[in-house]
Design an enzyme around this catalytic site. Structure first.
Site, PDB file in Angstrom:
ATOM      1  N   THR A  36      10.903   7.273  -1.774  1.00  0.00           N
ATOM      2  CA  THR A  36      10.573   8.699  -1.714  1.00  0.00           C
ATOM      3  C   THR A  36      11.820   9.547  -1.932  1.00  0.00           C
ATOM      4  O   THR A  36      11.718  10.735  -2.202  1.00  0.00           O
ATOM      5  CB  THR A  36       9.993   9.069  -0.332  1.00  0.00           C
ATOM      6  OG1 THR A  36      10.860   8.529   0.670  1.00  0.00           O
ATOM      7  CG2 THR A  36       8.595   8.497  -0.136  1.00  0.00           C
ATOM      8  N   ASP A  37      13.012   8.938  -1.803  1.00  0.00           N
ATOM      9  CA  ASP A  37      14.217   9.789  -1.767  1.00  0.00           C
ATOM     10  C   ASP A  37      14.606  10.349  -3.123  1.00  0.00           C
ATOM     11  O   ASP A  37      15.323  11.344  -3.197  1.00  0.00           O
ATOM     12  CB  ASP A  37      15.404   9.086  -1.073  1.00  0.00           C
ATOM     13  CG  ASP A  37      15.944   7.873  -1.808  1.00  0.00           C
ATOM     14  OD1 ASP A  37      15.276   7.357  -2.735  1.00  0.00           O
ATOM     15  OD2 ASP A  37      17.047   7.415  -1.441  1.00  0.00           O
ATOM     16  N   SER A  68      39.551  -7.627  -0.638  1.00  0.00           N
ATOM     17  CA  SER A  68      38.395  -7.737   0.244  1.00  0.00           C
ATOM     18  C   SER A  68      38.434  -9.100   0.923  1.00  0.00           C
ATOM     19  O   SER A  68      38.607 -10.125   0.252  1.00  0.00           O
ATOM     20  CB  SER A  68      37.102  -7.614  -0.571  1.00  0.00           C
ATOM     21  OG  SER A  68      36.030  -8.154   0.176  1.00  0.00           O
ATOM     22  N   GLY A 136      23.508  -9.402  -0.437  1.00  0.00           N
ATOM     23  CA  GLY A 136      22.215  -9.379  -1.123  1.00  0.00           C
ATOM     24  C   GLY A 136      21.026  -9.111  -0.215  1.00  0.00           C
ATOM     25  O   GLY A 136      19.882  -9.322  -0.609  1.00  0.00           O
ATOM     26  N   LEU A 139      20.618  -4.279   2.767  1.00  0.00           N
ATOM     27  CA  LEU A 139      20.898  -3.441   3.938  1.00  0.00           C
ATOM     28  C   LEU A 139      22.061  -2.477   3.644  1.00  0.00           C
ATOM     29  O   LEU A 139      22.737  -2.008   4.542  1.00  0.00           O
ATOM     30  CB  LEU A 139      21.172  -4.309   5.175  1.00  0.00           C
ATOM     31  CG  LEU A 139      19.998  -5.220   5.587  1.00  0.00           C
ATOM     32  CD1 LEU A 139      20.389  -6.142   6.745  1.00  0.00           C
ATOM     33  CD2 LEU A 139      18.763  -4.397   5.974  1.00  0.00           C
ATOM     34  N   GLU A 175      27.790   6.130  -7.215  1.00  0.00           N
ATOM     35  CA  GLU A 175      26.888   5.025  -7.567  1.00  0.00           C
ATOM     36  C   GLU A 175      26.055   5.367  -8.800  1.00  0.00           C
ATOM     37  O   GLU A 175      25.853   4.542  -9.684  1.00  0.00           O
ATOM     38  CB  GLU A 175      25.986   4.677  -6.376  1.00  0.00           C
ATOM     39  CG  GLU A 175      25.047   3.537  -6.698  1.00  0.00           C
ATOM     40  CD  GLU A 175      24.878   2.514  -5.609  1.00  0.00           C
ATOM     41  OE1 GLU A 175      25.534   2.626  -4.557  1.00  0.00           O
ATOM     42  OE2 GLU A 175      24.085   1.589  -5.821  1.00  0.00           O
ATOM     43  N   ASP A 187      20.579   5.841   1.443  1.00  0.00           N
ATOM     44  CA  ASP A 187      21.469   4.818   2.012  1.00  0.00           C
ATOM     45  C   ASP A 187      22.803   5.428   2.422  1.00  0.00           C
ATOM     46  O   ASP A 187      23.318   5.176   3.516  1.00  0.00           O
ATOM     47  CB  ASP A 187      21.708   3.698   0.991  1.00  0.00           C
ATOM     48  CG  ASP A 187      20.408   3.089   0.495  1.00  0.00           C
ATOM     49  OD1 ASP A 187      19.353   3.368   1.090  1.00  0.00           O
ATOM     50  OD2 ASP A 187      20.445   2.343  -0.508  1.00  0.00           O
TER      51      ASP A 187
HETATM   52  C1  GLA Z   1      17.506   1.713  -2.535  1.00  0.00           C
HETATM   53  C2  GLA Z   1      18.136   3.030  -2.954  1.00  0.00           C
HETATM   54  C3  GLA Z   1      17.664   4.181  -2.069  1.00  0.00           C
HETATM   55  C4  GLA Z   1      16.136   4.205  -1.958  1.00  0.00           C
HETATM   56  C5  GLA Z   1      15.588   2.813  -1.631  1.00  0.00           C
HETATM   57  C6  GLA Z   1      14.086   2.767  -1.682  1.00  0.00           C
HETATM   58  O1  GLA Z   1      17.957   1.349  -1.269  1.00  0.00           O
HETATM   59  O2  GLA Z   1      19.529   2.950  -2.908  1.00  0.00           O
HETATM   60  O3  GLA Z   1      18.155   5.404  -2.562  1.00  0.00           O
HETATM   61  O4  GLA Z   1      15.560   4.719  -3.117  1.00  0.00           O
HETATM   62  O5  GLA Z   1      16.095   1.824  -2.510  1.00  0.00           O
HETATM   63  O6  GLA Z   1      13.527   3.555  -0.695  1.00  0.00           O
END
Ligand code: GLA
Length: 403
Positions: A36-37, A68, A136, A139, A175, A187
């Site tokens: 939805t974002d 790293s 991967g 999160l 990004e 995120d």
């Molecule tokens: C990824 C993207 C977020 C969002 C989600 C789905 O995590 O980075 O911006 O769109 O997918 O909700």
């Protein structure tokens, strides 16, 4: 040894001097409001207590050295004056980004995004990071690295008027444009703005937000890591995004003076009344997900505030079904974890979380059922797919901060 001490030792070993600042930015889990974002809708993530750490020291020259602890002892060096890297904020030459293949493109992208806004770094620095988000898992290890870099730049170079929200905005810019993944703001926002024991109810259209206490009575939030990551993620993600844009354009073209700003601006009723104008059935399902998921997210936060955890869980289940069938961003392993999870007594709701095509599920599970949930799913999943699922009970943590 704690992480900070380990990093201090490693920093000295790799760079021959003591680090003079330590920083942390968390990963996130999204409870509801998926895909939805980038449609102007709402999301409801919380920051985790795992994430990415940095140890840094400013230099006197124009060199940046990156290392790293997740990538062995390799030190990668670059110069602020390397024109191809655009670290002075100049326009990127190609429309496509520099790719996610080299992990240093994330911090470089943030340096570029800061410079683009006029926050140019004056000197180089040495940068060591370490992340404890499983690779991967979906999160948000990348978002945490971006927000972390922004935090470091603000602190090292005294960019005092860069707000905490801006760390998210510049991270997303990095990004999208520098790395080339067309993600939304969720995120990075969760990583920058997280609050202990709270989730963030964010309107991605205005960036207005409120914190909602995660009061779940006797229930816990459990993340299940499927350990699968399908290759489709970024290509399919960008395709979904385009499909939503096409659907919105068609809805607007069908009305004289049509000016719906985003799918998130439509209620389910308003969408249903217009859906027949869409040119194909795939677009109907994609747009329907975006519209209904936004409505579910608003309802879910109301349910949580009213202490109705069962209603919250039911909305999570509906979210998964929509992501599985209408938005088609799930995969068989995740659908299996969700379907089997729902059969376990004490499971209030369970769904895929994050971008999709693998990664994790998030579930609300009664406290006394967590062990059974873990044992049952681990066994069933191992029998079916030969993989060891991993489980984490979530504590919502603080957003990015200096240690
Ligand atoms: C990824 C993207 C977020 C969002 C989600 C789905 O995590 O980075 O911006 O769109 O997918 O909700």
């Amino acid at each position: 040894m704690d992480i900070r001490t380990e990093m201090a030792v490693k920093f000295r070993e790799l760079f021959g001097a003591d680090a003079d600042g330590f920083y942390f930015a968390p990963g996130r889990v999204n409870l509801i409001g998926e895909h939805t974002d980038y449609n102007g809708g709402h999301v409801f993530p919380c920051a985790l207590t795992i994430g990415t750490y940095a140890a840094v020291k400013k230099r006197d020259d124009r060199v940046i050295r990156f290392a790293s602890m997740n990538m062995g002892d390799a030190v990668k060096e670059c110069s602020l004056d390397d024109e191809a890297l655009c670290l002075d904020g100049r326009a990127l030459d190609a429309a496509s980004g520099k790719g996610a293949g080299d992990w240093t493109n994330y911090p470089k992208g943030v340096i570029w995004a800061f410079a683009e806004k006029g926050y140019r770094v004056g000197t180089g620095f040495d940068f060591l990071c370490y992340g404890n988000i499983p690779a991967g898992s979906g999160l948000s290890s990348s978002a945490s690295l971006e927000v972390l870099t922004g935090l470091v730049l603000r602190d090292l170079f005294g960019f005092a008027d860069v707000r905490q929200q801006d760390l998210a905005i510049y991270g997303q810019r990095a990004e999208n444009a520098y790395v080339g993944m067309n993600c939304g703001i969720m995120d990075q926002f969760a990583s920058a703005m997280g609050k202990e024991a709270h989730a963030i109810f964010l309107d991605t259209n205005t960036l207005d937000f409120t914190y909602a206490p995660l009061e779940l009575a006797d229930a816990k939030i459990v993340i299940t890591n499927s350990k699968v990551k399908h290759q489709l993620v970024s290509s399919e993600y960008n395709t979904r995004r385009k499909e939503c844009e096409t659907a919105l354009a068609e809805l607007n073209a069908a009305e004289s003076g049509g000016d719906i700003p985003s799918l998130g601006a439509l209620t389910p009723e308003a969408f249903d009344a217009r859906a027949s104008v869409l040119s194909n059935e795939v677009l109907v399902r994609r747009a329907k997900h975006a519209v209904y998921e936004n409505a579910r997210t608003i309802q879910a936060v109301q349910a949580l505030k009213a202490g109705d955890i069962a209603a919250f869980g039911a909305l999570m289940n509906a979210s998964h079904d929509s992501l599985q069938y209408d938005y088609e961003v799930s995969c068989p392993e995740i659908d299996f974890l969700v379907a089997e999870g729902r059969k376990i007594p004490g499971v209030i709701g369970t769904r895929i979380t994050g971008g999709g095509f693998g990664g994790c599920t998030v579930s609300i599970v009664k406290g006394d059922a967590v062990d059974t949930f873990r044992e049952t799913l681990a066994k069933l999943y191992k029998d079916k797919y030969g993989k060891e699922a991993e489980f984490y009970v979530v504590d919502a943590g603080e957003g990015a901060h200096k240690l």
